[in-house]
Scaffold this motif. Structure first.
Motif, short mmCIF file in Angstrom:
data_model
loop_
_atom_site.label_atom_id
_atom_site.label_comp_id
_atom_site.label_asym_id
_atom_site.label_seq_id
_atom_site.Cartn_x
_atom_site.Cartn_y
_atom_site.Cartn_z
N TYR A 248 -1.06 4.83 -0.37
CA TYR A 248 0.22 3.83 -0.59
C TYR A 248 -0.12 2.53 -0.30
N HIS A 249 -1.21 1.99 -0.26
CA HIS A 249 -1.77 0.51 -0.10
C HIS A 249 -1.25 0.11 1.16
N CYS A 250 -1.45 0.98 2.09
CA CYS A 250 -0.91 0.34 3.61
C CYS A 250 -2.16 -0.55 3.86
N HIS A 251 -1.55 -1.60 4.85
CA HIS A 251 -2.49 -2.38 5.49
C HIS A 251 -2.76 -2.12 6.67
N VAL A 252 -3.81 -1.08 7.20
CA VAL A 252 -4.30 -0.46 8.30
C VAL A 252 -5.14 -1.56 9.40
N TYR A 253 -4.77 -1.60 10.55
CA TYR A 253 -5.42 -2.28 11.52
C TYR A 253 -5.67 -1.40 12.77
N PRO A 254 -6.86 -1.83 13.33
CA PRO A 254 -7.46 -0.98 14.70
C PRO A 254 -6.71 -0.88 15.73
N TYR A 255 -6.53 0.07 16.48
CA TYR A 255 -5.61 0.20 17.38
C TYR A 255 -6.23 0.44 18.78
#
Length: 824
Positions: A248-255
Motif C-alpha cells: 500500500y506504499h506506506c511511509h514506515v518510520y521507526p517507533y
C-alpha cells in the motif's frame, strides 16, 4: 496592391553553390523568404543524406532547450520580452553553443536533483514528526480507555502506571511489536480490511488523520495523509504486516521504545528541519540565479537552433559533389532559370490586416498563378454583406469594441500563445471582426436599429398634427379606432425623408414589418446583381492578362448580356419604381414581380405598363439574353477548332510564363500567336517534353456546355440566394425585438421600490442572452452566409482557385515545437 491583386511573379531556377558558402547563402535566403526549394533526392532516405549528423546535434540542442524552458516556466520566470532575431550562427560556432547548453544542463540538473533530495528529506522528517506526535496520543487514549477490572492478571501493576510504554510489555514476555507510519487517506479503509483478513485479529490498528496537507513526493501535489500505529504479536505476523505496508506504499518510520527516546528524536528532528529549511532556501536561490541567467539567452538560442536545423534540412535537399580543385573564397552563387511545363505556385504577400481576408479566399482554394485575387475586394464586400444581415448599431458597437481590444493588445503573449482553438480563431480574425463591427454600425444607422429600438436624432419627417389641422381626423376617430393611417398626400403630414436611414416613426407603425420586408428584399436583389456583375467584370482582367482576348467576345460579353438583360433589368425596374411613383400615384404602381414573369412569357399587353414602350424593350432584352446562350455554348469551341484546323503540330514557347499551360487551348493560341509573329518553334524545349496531344472538339464542347448550363442556371439561383440578406436581417431584428420585449421591458415596467433592485438581474440576463444568442450565434450565422455568398455567388464568376500555394523557405514562417507547447 499589384501583388495583392495578382500575386508575385515566379521563376523556376537552378542554384549552384560552393560547399563552403552554401550555408551562408541558404541563411540569407531564409531571412528574405523568397525561395521555395524542391527535393532533388526524393529516393534518398533521411538517414542517408549528407548533413544528418548536424541535424541530430540540432535536435539534441532542442531537447536541452526544451528542458531549460520547462524549468524556467516552472520557476515562474518570464522571458525577456523583446524582438530578438539573431542570424544563424556559423557552423564552427555550433560546438560552442552545444557545450554551453550541455554545461548549463548538467549544472541545472545537479541543482535540481539536490533540491528534490532536500525536499524529499524535509518531507520525510515532517512526516516523522507528525507520526511521533500523533502516535503518542494513541498510547494515552488506549490506556485511559481500558477499565481497571479488565486488566490481565499477569500484569497487576498496570493498575498503578497509566503511562506504561508498550516496550515494558515486550520485556515481560508478551513478544509485542510495533510498526508506525503514514498512508494516503483514500487507502486506509482497504488497508484496515487487508490487515484483518491476513492477520486474523493478531494486530491492533490505531490511526488518525493529519490536519494539514502534505506534499506527495511522487506527484508533487498536496494530499491528505493518515498516521497509523500497528501492534502485533509474533515475528511471523510482523513480516506479514510489513509486506502489506509495502503493497500500500506506506511511509514506515521507526517507533521509539521509550518516552525519553521519543523526546530525543523529536528534538533532533526539529533541529534537522531547521537546517534543511536553511539549506533548501539557499539551494532555491542558487537555482533561481541559474535559471535567470539561462532565461537571458535561451530565447536567442531557440531561434539560432531553429535556423540551423532548417538550413541543414534545405542543404539535404540538393546533391552535393566534392570540389576537385581548391575552393575559391571569391566564388559567387550562380542561378540559372529554365523553362518548364509545371504550373508555378502562387505567392500573395499579406500583412496582419489583409491576412485574415486572404485566408477566407484560400479556404475556398488557392488561386492559379497570376490569377485575379478576390481578397482586395473581399476586404470591403465581406464585412458589408455581413453587416447587411447583422445591421444593429448596439450589437455592432459591442463587436467593434471587442475586436478593437484584441487589436490594441495583439502583441500580448498571453493572448497569442494559448491552446484554446476557439479563442485562437477569434484572435486571428480580429481585423475581420473589427471591420464587421464597423460596417454593422453603419448599416445599423441605415436601418435605424439599436437593440431593436430606433434613434430619433434628426426628428421624424411625419407629423400627426397636420391630420387634425386639415380636418381629416377628429377626436372621435381616435377614440373609436385603434389604428389610423397617416396620409402623406395631406399637406404637412410628410415634410421630407429622414436625413440618414429609416424614419424612426416606422418603429411605431403597425405595418412596419410589411414596409421593411419590401425594402430589404428589393435591396438584397439589387446588391446581389451588383455583386455578381462585378464578379463577371473582374474576369476580363484574367482574359487580358493571359492573352485570351477571344474570351472577351465569346465568354465575357455573352455572360454579361445574359445577366444584365434579365436580372439587371429587374434591378432597373425596382429603382425606376422607387424614383417615378410618388405618394400621390403610389396606388397605381404595377407589380414588378408580375411584369418580370410576363417578360419571360412575352405577355403583358393588357396590363398597365411601368413606363412607355415597356413591352417592346422587354421582348428585345429577352431575345438578346436567349441569343447569348448559343454564343456562350458554341463560340469558344468553334473558335478553337478553327485555330486547330489544318495544324498537325504545336510548338512550345520558351520562357516561363508562355510555356505554362493548364489546358490545350493555350497551346493552340500560342501557336497562332507564333505564326502571326513569324517565329519558328520546331525545336522543342531542352526538358525533353513533347506536348503533341491532339485537339478534341468533343471534350472542349462538353466542358463549355457544362459551364454554360452552370452559369445560366446559376444566375437564377444565385440571384435568389442573395435573398438571404433580407431573411437574416429580418430574423436578427425580430430576435432582438423579442429579447427586449421578454426581458428588458419586464424589468423597466416595474414602478415599485423593488423594481430598481429587480432591474439589475434582469439587465444581467439581457446582457448574457444578447452576447450568447445575438452576437455569437447570429453573428456566426451571418458570417457563414456571407462566406457562402462570396464563395459560390461571387468568386465562381472569375476565380478558379485550383492553384498551389508557395511555401517559401523563411525563418519567420517556420513552426516551433516550443510555441506549440506554449513554452514561448
Amino acid at each position: 496592391m499589384c501583388s495583392l491583386l495578382r500575386g508575385e511573379e515566379m521563376c523556376l531556377a537552378q542554384l549552384f553553390l560552393q560547399s563552403g558558402s552554401a550555408y551562408d547563402c541558404i541563411s540569407e535566403l531564409g531571412e528574405l523568404g523568397l525561395v521555395e526549394f524542391r527535393d532533388l533526392n526524393p529516393s534518398v532516405t533521411t538517414f542517408q543524406r549528407k548533413h544528418v549528423n548536424e541535424i541530430k546535434k540540432c535536435e539534441e540542442m532542442e531537447r536541452i532547450l526544451g528542458y531549460l524552458l520547462r524549468e524556467v516556466k516552472k520557476a515562474d520566470i518570464s522571458l525577456p520580452e523583446r524582438d530578438v532575431n539573431p542570424v544563424a550562427p556559423l557552423p564552427k560556432h555550433i560546438m560552442s553553443i552545444m557545450e554551453q547548453l550541455q554545461r548549463l544542463e548538467v549544472e541545472l540538473g545537479e541543482v535540481t536533483r539536490n533540491k528534490d533530495k532536500l525536499q524529499r528529506n524535509l518531507l520525510e522528517l515532517t512526516e516523522y514528526t507528525h507520526m511521533l506526535r500523533i502516535t503518542r496520543t494513541f498510547v494515552q487514549r488506549s490506556v485511559e480507555r481500558e477499565p481497571l477490572q479488565a486488566q490481565y492478571e499477569e500484569f497487576p501493576f498496570l493498575e498503578k502506571d497509566t503511562m506504561l510504554e508498550y516496550s515494558s510489555m515486550q520485556r515481560l514476555g508478551a513478544k509485542l511489536g510495533f510498526i508506525s507510519g503514514l498512508i494516503q487517506r483514500t487507502k486506509i479503509q482497504a488497508f484496515e480490511r487487508m490487515l484483518w483478513r491476513v492477520c486474523k485479529g493478531y494486530t491492533i490498528l490505531s490511526y488518525a488523520e493529519v490536519e494539514e496537507y502534505l506534499e506527495d513526493p511522487d506527484t508533487g501535489e498536496p494530499s491528505k495523509r493518515v498516521v497509523f500505529l500497528i501492534s502485533y504479536w509474533g515475528d511471523q505476523i510482523g513480516q506479514k504486516v510489513k509486506k502489506i505496508c509495502d503493497c500500500y506504499h506506506c511511509h514506515v518510520y521507526p517507533y521509539p521504545s521509550s518516552n525519553e527516546e521519543r523526546n530525543d528524536v523529536v528534538e533532533g528532528l526539529r533541529t534537522r528541519i531547521q537546517d534543511l529549511h536553511t539549506v533548501l532556501h539557499r539551494t532555491e536561490d542558487y537555482l533561481k540565479q541559474v535559471l535567470m541567467k539561462a532565461s537571458e539567452s535561451v530565447y536567442t538560442w531557440v531561434i539560432q537552433v531553429k535556423k540551423m536545423k532548417a538550413i541543414y534540412y534545405i542543404l539535404n535537399l540538393g546533391p552535393w559533389k566534392k570540389d576537385r580543385e581548391k575552393a575559391d573564397r571569391r566564388f559567387l552563387p550562380l542561378s540559372i532559370a529554365f523553362p518548364t511545363n509545371d504550373a508555378p505556385p502562387t505567392l500573395i504577400r499579406t500583412n496582419k490586416f489583409t491576412s485574415g481576408f486572404q485566408n477566407i479566399v484560400d479556404a475556398y482554394g488557392v488561386g492559379n498563378y497570376r490569377e485575379v485575387n478576390p481578397a482586395p475586394f473581399t476586404i470591403i464586400t465581406f464585412p458589408f454583406l455581413f453587416a447587411v444581415m447583422f445591421g444593429d448599431l448596439g450589437h455592432g458597437a459591442i463587436m467593434a469594441l471587442f475586436a478593437l481590444w484584441m487589436v490594441l493588445y495583439e502583441n500580448n503573449r498571453k493572448l497569442k500563445n494559448t491552446r484554446n482553438e476557439i479563442w485562437n480563431t477569434f484572435f486571428e480574425g480580429r481585423y475581420i471582426i473589427l471591420m464587421m463591427g464597423l460596417f454593422s454600425i453603419y448599416t445599423g444607422l441605415i436601418y435605424n436599429d439599436c437593440f431593436s429600438k430606433s434613434l430619433n436624432i434628426f426628428g421624424s419627417g411625419w407629423s400627426v398634427k397636420a391630420m387634425f389641422t386639415e380636418g381629416v381626423w377628429k377626436i372621435a376617430d381616435i377614440r373609436g379606432n385603434r389604428f389610423l393611417t397617416l396620409d402623406p398626400n395631406v399637406t404637412g403630414v410628410f415634410t421630407g425623408p429622414y436625413p440618414l436611414g429609416i424614419d424612426p416613426i416606422w418603429n411605431l407603425a403597425s405595418n412596419r414589418l410589411t414596409f421593411l420586408n419590401s425594402y430589404k428584399m428589393k435591396m438584397s436583389v439589387i446588391l446581389g446583381i451588383i455583386h455578381m456583375s462585378f464578379g463577371v467584370i473582374l474576369s476580363t482582367y484574367n482574359h487580358l492578362h493571359f492573352k485570351k482576348k477571344y474570351n472577351l467576345y465569346l465568354v465575357f460579353l455573352p455572360e454579361l448580356l445574359f445577366l444584365l438583360c434579365l436580372f439587371g433589368y429587374l434591378a432597373f425596374m425596382i429603382i425606376y419604381k422607387w424614383l417615378v411613383f410618388t405618394a400621390k400615384d403610389s396606388r397605381l404602381a404595377p407589380s414588378i414581380l408580375i411584369h418580370f414573369i410576363n417578360m419571360f412569357l412575352m405577355q403583358g399587353d393588357g396590363m398597365q405598363p411601368l413606363y412607355p414602350g415597356q413591352t417592346g424593350l422587354q421582348k428585345f432584352l429577352v431575345v438578346i439574353a436567349v441569343l447569348s446562350v448559343p454564343v456562350l455554348l458554341l463560340g469558344k469551341p468553334v473558335y478553337l477548332y478553327w485555330l486547330h484546323n489544318g495544324s498537325n503540330r504545336i510548338g512550345m514557347y520558351r520562357g516561363y510564363e508562355r510555356v505554362r499551360r493548364n489546358s490545350e487551348e493555350e497551346l493552340y493560341l500560342m501557336r497562332a500567336h507564333d505564326m502571326e509573329e513569324g517565329s519558328d518553334h520546331s525545336d522543342l524545349s531542352t526538358s525533353g517534353e513533347r506536348p503533341t496531344e491532339e485537339f478534341d472538339f468533343g471534350d472542349e464542347f462538353l466542358h463549355q456546355a457544362i459551364h454554360t448550363i452552370e452559369y445560366c442556371l446559376g444566375c437564377v439561383s444565385n440571384t435568389a440566394s442573395y435573398l438571404r440578406l433580407w431573411a437574416l436581417s429580418l430574423a436578427h431584428a425580430q430576435l432582438s425585438e423579442v429579447l427586449w420585449a421578454m426581458v428588458m421591458r419586464v424589468g423597466l415596467r416595474m414602478d415599485t421600490t423593488l423594481g430598481v433592485l429587480f432591474l439589475v438581474p434582469v439587465f444581467c440576463l439581457f446582457a448574457v442572452l444578447t452576447v450568447s444568442i445575438l452576437l455569437v450565434m447570429e453573428g456566426l450565422s451571418a458570417f457563414l452566409h456571407a462566406l457562402r455568398l462570396h464563395w459560390v455567388e461571387f468568386q465562381n464568376k472569375f476565380y478558379s482557385g485550383t492553384g498551389v500555394k508557395l511555401c517559401p523557405f523563411s525563418f519567420s514562417l517556420l513552426p516551433s515545437s516550443f510555441e506549440h507547447d506554449c513554452l514561448l
